[in-house]
Enzyme design. Structure first.
Site, PDB file in Angstrom:
ATOM      1  N   HIS A  29      31.373  51.680  40.948  1.00  0.00           N
ATOM      2  CA  HIS A  29      31.458  51.139  39.595  1.00  0.00           C
ATOM      3  C   HIS A  29      30.082  51.258  38.948  1.00  0.00           C
ATOM      4  O   HIS A  29      29.053  51.256  39.633  1.00  0.00           O
ATOM      5  CB  HIS A  29      31.866  49.669  39.638  1.00  0.00           C
ATOM      6  CG  HIS A  29      33.280  49.440  40.061  1.00  0.00           C
ATOM      7  ND1 HIS A  29      33.919  48.243  39.852  1.00  0.00           N
ATOM      8  CD2 HIS A  29      34.190  50.246  40.684  1.00  0.00           C
ATOM      9  CE1 HIS A  29      35.153  48.309  40.316  1.00  0.00           C
ATOM     10  NE2 HIS A  29      35.343  49.524  40.838  1.00  0.00           N
ATOM     11  N   GLU A  70      28.249  49.144  37.432  1.00  0.00           N
ATOM     12  CA  GLU A  70      27.346  48.047  37.771  1.00  0.00           C
ATOM     13  C   GLU A  70      26.705  48.258  39.144  1.00  0.00           C
ATOM     14  O   GLU A  70      25.499  48.048  39.312  1.00  0.00           O
ATOM     15  CB  GLU A  70      28.094  46.710  37.788  1.00  0.00           C
ATOM     16  CG  GLU A  70      28.758  46.342  36.489  1.00  0.00           C
ATOM     17  CD  GLU A  70      30.228  46.746  36.445  1.00  0.00           C
ATOM     18  OE1 GLU A  70      30.527  47.917  36.199  1.00  0.00           O
ATOM     19  OE2 GLU A  70      31.079  45.887  36.629  1.00  0.00           O
TER      20      GLU A  70
END
Length: 155
Positions: free
Chosen positions: A58, A60
């Site tokens: 992801h 993040e």
């Protein structure tokens, strides 16, 4: 530069990463990490779960990994994370473990979010780092639109 302009400027960069992710046929979520002392963007990424064949890739997670690698530290409490969509629970845990100072996100995610929705990770007794500042709704419409456009193109 006031806080709103400051946040808007950084979210615009995260949104650029979301658009690049969409161009790679990845779910268009973008993130950046900013050094809160200098205002320097130290890491930027969009989702790469398909490209890397890695469900943890992801945006993040990718920016946290890059910022930690650049600093040589596993905890980066002097850094702020900007992401176009409310992080999932997995990413919320990584944000906590990294000791991110401030989390700023655009669109809320009632279905898969782990901050204001779902697990509400930072409210759980198992969360070790709860002193994170959370700011939501920055450029929410633009962040939501890139996702809607992407999924509309898939139907």
């Amino acid at each position: 530069m006031n806080d709103h302009t400051h946040h808007h400027s950084f979210m615009s960069i995260a949104l650029e990463e979301a658009h690049l992710a969409a161009a790679r046929d990845e779910v268009p979520i973008g993130a950046i990490i900013v050094d809160s002392q200098t205002g320097e963007v130290v890491a930027r990424a969009g989702n790469r779960t398909i490209e890397y064949a890695d469900p943890t890739a992801h945006a993040e997670i990718l920016v946290i990994r890059e910022a930690c690698a650049k600093t040589g530290k596993q905890r980066i409490p002097e850094f702020d994370l900007y992401v176009t969509l409310e992080p999932c629970t997995m990413c919320a845990a990584a944000i906590s473990f990294a000791r991110i100072r401030t989390l700023v996100f655009g669109a809320k995610d009632p279905k898969s979010g782990g901050i204001l929705h779902g697990a509400k990770f930072f409210e759980q007794p198992t969360c070790h780092h709860k002193k994170i500042e959370i700011i939501d709704g920055i450029m929410a419409n633009e962040c939501r639109q890139v996702l809607q456009d992407y999924f509309k193109s898939k139907r």
